[in-house]
Structure formats: C-alpha cells, structure tokens
Design a protein around this motif. Structure first.
Motif, PDB file in Angstrom:
ATOM      1  N   SER A 193       0.744  -1.246  -0.097  1.00 15.57           N
ATOM      2  CA  SER A 193      -0.198  -0.020   0.026  1.00 15.57           C
ATOM      3  C   SER A 193       0.625   1.128   0.029  1.00 15.57           C
ATOM      4  N   HIS A 194       0.134   2.399  -0.164  1.00 15.97           N
ATOM      5  CA  HIS A 194       1.034   3.753  -0.011  1.00 15.97           C
ATOM      6  C   HIS A 194       1.641   3.864   1.267  1.00 15.97           C
ATOM      7  N   GLU A 195       0.747   3.530   2.149  1.00 13.66           N
ATOM      8  CA  GLU A 195       1.255   3.681   3.637  1.00 13.66           C
ATOM      9  C   GLU A 195       2.555   2.702   3.727  1.00 13.66           C
ATOM     10  N   ASP A 196       2.714   1.497   3.221  1.00 17.04           N
ATOM     11  CA  ASP A 196       3.964   0.759   3.249  1.00 17.04           C
ATOM     12  C   ASP A 196       4.970   1.611   2.473  1.00 17.04           C
ATOM     13  N   VAL A 197       4.831   2.254   1.444  1.00 15.03           N
ATOM     14  CA  VAL A 197       5.843   2.723   0.602  1.00 15.03           C
ATOM     15  C   VAL A 197       6.510   3.971   1.538  1.00 15.03           C
ATOM     16  N   VAL A 198       5.473   4.843   2.141  1.00 17.29           N
ATOM     17  CA  VAL A 198       5.830   5.886   3.131  1.00 17.29           C
ATOM     18  C   VAL A 198       6.640   5.177   4.221  1.00 17.29           C
ATOM     19  N   GLU A 199       6.217   4.124   4.967  1.00 15.21           N
ATOM     20  CA  GLU A 199       7.122   3.723   6.026  1.00 15.21           C
ATOM     21  C   GLU A 199       8.652   3.214   5.529  1.00 15.21           C
ATOM     22  N   ALA A 200       8.658   2.711   4.141  1.00 13.56           N
ATOM     23  CA  ALA A 200       9.784   2.136   3.872  1.00 13.56           C
ATOM     24  C   ALA A 200      10.763   3.324   3.496  1.00 13.56           C
ATOM     25  N   ALA A 201      10.079   4.689   3.001  1.00  9.72           N
ATOM     26  CA  ALA A 201      10.837   5.756   2.541  1.00  9.72           C
ATOM     27  C   ALA A 201      11.358   6.349   3.984  1.00  9.72           C
ATOM     28  N   ARG A 202      10.618   6.316   5.086  1.00 13.83           N
ATOM     29  CA  ARG A 202      11.010   6.869   6.426  1.00 13.83           C
ATOM     30  C   ARG A 202      12.241   6.008   6.923  1.00 13.83           C
ATOM     31  N   LYS A 203      12.212   4.626   6.692  1.00 12.35           N
ATOM     32  CA  LYS A 203      13.357   3.678   7.130  1.00 12.35           C
ATOM     33  C   LYS A 203      14.654   3.870   6.455  1.00 12.35           C
ATOM     34  N   ALA A 204      14.529   4.474   5.113  1.00 14.45           N
ATOM     35  CA  ALA A 204      15.741   4.456   4.395  1.00 14.45           C
ATOM     36  C   ALA A 204      16.137   5.959   4.579  1.00 14.45           C
ATOM     37  N   TYR A 205      15.379   6.924   5.393  1.00  3.33           N
ATOM     38  CA  TYR A 205      15.774   8.212   5.682  1.00  3.33           C
ATOM     39  C   TYR A 205      15.679   9.082   4.165  1.00  3.33           C
ATOM     40  N   GLY A 215      23.013   9.339  -4.365  1.00  2.89           N
ATOM     41  CA  GLY A 215      22.741   9.001  -2.923  1.00  2.89           C
ATOM     42  C   GLY A 215      21.384   8.868  -2.848  1.00  2.89           C
ATOM     43  N   GLN A 216      20.329   9.834  -3.229  1.00  2.00           N
ATOM     44  CA  GLN A 216      19.018   9.571  -3.160  1.00  2.00           C
ATOM     45  C   GLN A 216      18.616   8.388  -3.818  1.00  2.00           C
ATOM     46  N   GLN A 217      19.005   8.025  -4.899  1.00  2.00           N
ATOM     47  CA  GLN A 217      18.581   6.798  -5.872  1.00  2.00           C
ATOM     48  C   GLN A 217      19.025   5.722  -4.833  1.00  2.00           C
ATOM     49  N   GLN A 218      20.349   5.787  -4.356  1.00  2.00           N
ATOM     50  CA  GLN A 218      20.613   4.585  -3.166  1.00  2.00           C
ATOM     51  C   GLN A 218      19.606   4.342  -2.326  1.00  2.00           C
ATOM     52  N   ARG A 219      19.101   5.410  -1.548  1.00  2.00           N
ATOM     53  CA  ARG A 219      18.229   5.416  -0.562  1.00  2.00           C
ATOM     54  C   ARG A 219      16.876   4.699  -1.096  1.00  2.00           C
ATOM     55  N   ASP A 266      26.689  10.143   1.704  1.00  2.00           N
ATOM     56  CA  ASP A 266      27.574  11.042   2.728  1.00  2.00           C
ATOM     57  C   ASP A 266      27.609  10.420   4.284  1.00  2.00           C
ATOM     58  N   ALA A 267      28.422  10.813   5.113  1.00  2.00           N
ATOM     59  CA  ALA A 267      28.457  10.197   6.579  1.00  2.00           C
ATOM     60  C   ALA A 267      27.281  10.384   7.060  1.00  2.00           C
ATOM     61  N   VAL A 268      26.518  11.415   7.072  1.00  2.00           N
ATOM     62  CA  VAL A 268      25.354  11.305   8.051  1.00  2.00           C
ATOM     63  C   VAL A 268      24.221  10.610   7.529  1.00  2.00           C
ATOM     64  N   ALA A 269      24.089  10.431   6.009  1.00  2.00           N
ATOM     65  CA  ALA A 269      23.363   9.539   5.660  1.00  2.00           C
ATOM     66  C   ALA A 269      23.595   8.124   5.763  1.00  2.00           C
ATOM     67  N   THR A 270      24.942   7.836   5.512  1.00  2.00           N
ATOM     68  CA  THR A 270      25.792   6.392   5.889  1.00  2.00           C
ATOM     69  C   THR A 270      25.086   6.026   7.319  1.00  2.00           C
ATOM     70  N   ILE A 324      27.014  -9.198   3.948  1.00  2.00           N
ATOM     71  CA  ILE A 324      27.508  -7.782   3.664  1.00  2.00           C
ATOM     72  C   ILE A 324      28.874  -7.809   3.092  1.00  2.00           C
ATOM     73  N   ILE A 325      29.048  -7.068   1.829  1.00  2.00           N
ATOM     74  CA  ILE A 325      30.064  -6.817   1.364  1.00  2.00           C
ATOM     75  C   ILE A 325      30.475  -5.247   1.748  1.00  2.00           C
ATOM     76  N   SER A 326      31.635  -4.894   2.317  1.00  2.00           N
ATOM     77  CA  SER A 326      31.604  -3.630   2.564  1.00  2.00           C
ATOM     78  C   SER A 326      33.238  -3.328   2.781  1.00  2.00           C
ATOM     79  N   HIS A 327      33.578  -2.086   2.269  1.00  6.16           N
ATOM     80  CA  HIS A 327      34.962  -1.701   2.788  1.00  6.16           C
ATOM     81  C   HIS A 327      35.076  -0.808   3.998  1.00  6.16           C
ATOM     82  N   SER A 328      33.651  -0.420   4.354  1.00  2.30           N
ATOM     83  CA  SER A 328      33.405   0.127   5.638  1.00  2.30           C
ATOM     84  C   SER A 328      33.704  -0.612   6.985  1.00  2.30           C
TER      85      SER A 328
END
Length: 597
Positions: free
Chosen positions: A452-464, A486-490, A514-518, A536-540
C-alpha cells in the motif's frame, strides 16, 4: 540461414493470423485476375478498331458504343483494383504489425529467462543486443509484408499472365519463360556476392549502436577528461567502415540491377519482334492487337523482376538479421534453470563446498570455496577488489551456476530451488542500483507490487529519504531518475525494506552516501538485520566489525574465517584492510577532536 529456414522460423508467428492470410490470398487472387484485364481489353480494342477502318459516317455510333464499353470496363476494373489493393494492403499491413508485436514480445520474454552469464559474454553488450533485436524485428516483419503485399500478388499476376501468353501462342510464352530464369540466376549470383558484405554491415551497425550507448552512459567521464575528440574519432572510424561497406554493397547492387534491366528489355524486344513476325506471317490467331497484348502480359510477367531488386535487398537483410535475432530467441543453453523445491519457510543457511567458478569470458573467479553461512547471523565478506566477494553473492542468488562443487541452502542443493521463490525471499542492495523510468513510488513498489501507499511511506522513512521526497514539488510522484545518486541509493534500500525478505545481501550499500546518510542507513539496516541471514560486502570497517563472522578472500580463495576479533588477530588480509582503513580515517586525530569536545 536459407529462405526456407527463414519462413519456417516465422511460421509460428504468422499462424495465429490465418484469417488475415485467407483474406489477403483471396484479394491477391482477384487482384491478379483483374491485372490482366488491360491487356485483354487492349487486344480486343485494337482488333475492333482495326476492323472499323476506314470508318464511314454510319460506323460512328458503333465506334462510340465500343469506346463507351471500353471506358466502362477499364474504369470499373480500376475501381475494383483500388478496392482490392486497399483491402490487400490493409490486411497485409495489419498482419505485419501484429507479427512485429509478437516477435518483439517473444524476444523480450525470452531474454528475461536468460542467466546473467548470457549478458556477460563479449558479443552480448546492451547496444549490440538492442540493434540485433530492433533490426531483427524490423526486417522479419518487413519480410512478412513483402511476401503478402508485394511478392505474392506480383508472382500470382505473373503466373496468370504467363498462362495467357501460352494460351495465345506457345512460342511467345516460351520466350517469356526463358527470360525469367536468366534474371533469377543473375539475382542468385548477386546474393552470393553480397552475403558476406551484408553480414559485415550488421556487425558494424551493432558496434556503432553499442558505441553510441557507451558514449551516452559515460558522457560525464568523457567530458571531465576532455576526451570528446577521442570518442568522436572512434565513432568516425566505425562510421567509415560502415560507409565503405555500404558503398561496396550499393556498387555491386547497381551493377547487377543494370544487368537485370538489360535482360528484361531483351525479353520485351524479342516479344515484339516475334509477335510482329507471326502477325505478318498471318499465323493463326495472331492479329495486330496481339502485339500490345503480349507486350502488356510480358510486362506483368516481368513486374516481379522489376520489383525484385528492392524486395531482394529487404529479404537479404532479413536473412542476415534473422540469424542474430533467432540466436537470441533460440539460445536454449542460456535459459535460466529453475527447480521445484518450495518450502514453507526459508531459514537462510548457505553451505558452499569446494566451489569453483569461471566467468563466460574465461576469468577464473573462485577456487575451492568452502563456507558455512549460518541463519539469523551477519556474515561479512572482506577482501580487495577482485577477490571474488560479489561473485559469491551472484552464485547465491542463482545469477550464475558454479563450475564444480556444491551450494546448499537449508540442506538442499541450490539448483533444486524454485528460482522465483528463492529470489522472493532475498533482498539485494548493490553499490549501484538500477532505478527504473518511473515515479519514486513505482520504484519503491518494485520491491513489493502489492504494498500500500502507507507501506511505501514507511519504507521511505526507514531509508531516511521521506523528508527529501516530501520536499519535492510532486512528492512520491516525482520521476526517480531526477534524484541524485545518493537519493537513488536510498530508494533502492527502501525497495529492500518494503520487500522485507528473510535473507539480505548488501554489496557496498552505503558507498554513494555521505557520512550522515551512511549513519542513518546503518541504523536502519541494523534494525532490519535482526533474525535474518545477512551477507554484507563493504570496505567500511564500521559495518564489518558488527558482523558475527567474517570470511576474508584473496584472489578468489578463502584465506581466513571466524569472528572479526579472531580473524584480526590471525593477521593476513583482513588485518591489512582494517589497519589501512583506520589510518585512512585518521582515527587518532578524530578521537582527539571528539575528546576535546
């Protein structure tokens, strides 16, 4: 591919429209008969007028009646021909459009079943495949059009005309019959000479299309290095090759066309001379009208010859491009395998035993890989670029199949799992995720079309990303391709949240943030990791150090395995990466700065 093979390949796509074929064939038969009317009427007209000469005053009413009948017959025939031509072209074009639609859809559905390995092969770059498909659909549908709208009517008319010539006079019919095979023999020789040139032209067009697509995709890099001239020269070299090929092809075509036209004119001259001789010799059944009669009938016989050079070009293009098109459609070896195993619940316990893997281009990526990825835990793959980390994820998602060894999921061979069901239970976030041409909401819903649209909104919130979306003029209806990298990655991460799978693969998920988004995304990912199997694969180091177990890879082999602390104290590649990351972050100064505050 021969013409017979070509038509055999097209047959399944034409068969569903058999009523259109029947309609077209009916119109073709009527049209072929109607096209002989002019010759018959002219024959009768010349003889009738000749019989009235010299014309006295009392003969004018008879001549007027004759001309009226001729006019009505010819005008009526033209009206009938116009209606037949319209119906014939309409049915033929309708069939071409429908066949084109089915061909395009068939190859799209086929491509969607292919393994990723197919697209990794050297000759299957996106630009080349696109050209192969576009040209294939275009040339094959044109072949259908040529056959039902051009070739079939012309040859049906030619056969009727030839029959009438034989009925009028056997000798004249034989002259017409002898000329046609000579013409077709010349056409055959032309085909043999040009086949190699046409195949090369297809390769040049594919390379050119791929080059243009590559320029568009890399335009930022090209401009940043001022390499416009270099890329332009590359395309110019390809264009010169294509131009030279086209000029050679056209030169040969025009030479053969001139020869064929000359042969046709020889036939016309022979028909006139022979008919005139028979008339002068008072041969039975031969009259002055027969001269025009035979010339017009021979014109109907040679009409396919006059059109053949154009149809021939289209047909040979179809033969060449059909090879590439049906190579895609019939690529059985590359079809993605799927099993039938479909459990009620996926636990997420992957076990790899002595796994080897080689990419289609011959690069050996993995050597004797042994791993035990436990369910409900976080497993990190660590290693330098090219170590094989992403390759293992590709194998676990069934994008590729291993050369040897076993890959088990919950104790069952991965090959035996239903591929669609498996991927429904896996969430994948890559370093560079594809954003589709559509709205933000449509892109997030790609993870779960039934949400639902509510699910989309909640997913967007979790992805900041929610606040940034709402700041846009059109909100969730904004085109996703307008967002920053960066927005597309979110958006891609929100897509994973809305899918909510039991298994998660994260391949550098915060690389373009960016660091804050990360930090925000890390917190969200930490929340979704709970009670799931996470790779997870990461250099972080901040993401790796939270994992339950680590596999350190080097040159396609597992060098170390264990908890982060254990592996670090073993030394080796993980320690090197960890220490290098700490130095690159300048942790000591960061600690001093934080301590000072």
């Amino acid at each position: 591919m021969s013409i017979f093979q070509l038509f055999k390949k097209i047959e399944p796509f034409v068969k569903p429209y058999k009523w259109l074929i029947v309609g077209t064939l009916t119109m073709t038969l009527i049209g072929a008969l109607a096209s002989q009317v002019n010759a018959i009427v002219l024959d009768r007209t010349v003889d009738s007028i000749n019989a009235l000469i010299p014309l006295d005053p009392s003969g004018w009413p008879k001549a007027g009646k004759l001309l009226t009948v001729i006019s009505m017959v010819l005008l009526g025939k033209e009206l009938l021909s116009a209606l037949i031509s319209f119906a014939q072209k309409y049915y033929g074009e309708k069939m071409r459009i429908f066949v084109s639609q089915d061909l395009a859809q068939a190859v799209i559905e086929r491509i969607l079943t292919f393994r990723v390995a197919y697209f990794a092969q050297d000759n299957n770059e996106p630009g080349k495949l696109q050209t192969r498909i576009d040209r294939g659909v275009e040339s094959l549908s044109t072949t259908v059009k040529n056959f039902f709208i051009d070739i079939l009517p012309l040859f049906t008319s030619a056969i009727f005309a030839l029959v009438l010539m034989f009925l009028a006079n056997v000798y004249v019919g034989l002259v017409a019959l002898v000329i046609v095979p000579i013409y077709f023999w010349i056409t055959y020789r032309e085909a043999r000479r040009l086949s190699g040139w046409r195949r090369d032209r297809r390769a040049f067009r594919e390379a050119k299309s791929h080059g243009i697509m590559n320029i568009i995709e890399s335009i930022t890099v090209i401009k940043s290095f001022n390499r416009e001239r270099i890329e332009g020269d590359k395309q110019l070299a390809l264009q010169h090759q294509l131009t030279d090929n086209q000029m050679q092809t056209r030169k040969l075509s025009y030479l053969y066309d001139g020869l064929k036209s000359f042969v046709e004119q020889i036939g016309t001259v022979l028909i006139i001379i022979l008919t005139a001789y028979l008339v002068l010799s008072d041969y039975p059944g031969m009259s002055i009208g027969k001269i025009m009669y035979h010339v017009m009938l021979f014109s109907n016989v040679s009409a396919p010859i006059r059109q053949l050079h154009r149809i021939y070009d289209d047909m040979n293009d179809a033969l060449i491009y059909a090879e590439g098109f049906f190579d895609i459609l019939d690529a059985d070896v590359e079809v993605e395998e799927t099993g039938k195993y479909h459990p009620e619940k996926v636990l997420g316990n992957f076990v790899l035993k002595d796994v080897d893997f080689t990419y289609p281009n011959g690069t050996k990526a993995l050597h004797s890989i042994d791993m035990n990825i436990q369910p409900g835990r976080i497993t990190a793959f660590v290693g330098l670029s090219g170590a094989g980390k992403s390759t293992i994820v590709n194998l676990l998602d069934k994008f590729y199949s291993q050369d040897s060894g076993q890959i088990l999921l919950d104790g069952v061979e991965l090959r035996d799992w239903d591929t669609q069901y498996l991927r429904d239970n896996i969430g994948l976030v890559l370093q560079k995720n594809h954003i589709f041409d559509g709205t933000i909401e449509e892109n997030i819903l790609y993870g779960n079309p039934n949400a639902s649209h509510e699910d989309v909104v909640e997913a967007a919130r979790k992805a900041y990303i929610y606040d940034q979306i709402m700041a846009l003029p059109n909100g969730f209806e904004t085109k996703a391709l307008m967002l920053s990298g960066g927005q597309q990655q979110r958006i891609a991460i929100a897509r994973m949240f809305i899918k909510n799978p039991p298994i998660i693969f994260l391949d550098e998920p915060t690389a373009s943030l960016d660091a804050v988004a990360t930090e925000q995304i890390k917190n969200s990912i930490d929340a979704i990791k709970k009670d799931r199997t996470v790779i997870i694969i990461s250099h972080s180091i901040s993401q790796i150090i939270d994992s339950d177990q680590i596999y350190a890879l080097k040159n396609g082999r597992v060098e170390q395995g264990g908890s982060p602390d254990e592996v670090y104290h073993q030394g080796g590649i993980y320690k090197e990466i960890f220490d290098a990351s700490a130095r690159s972050l300048n942790i000591e100064k960061i600690a001093e700065t934080v301590k000072g505050n």
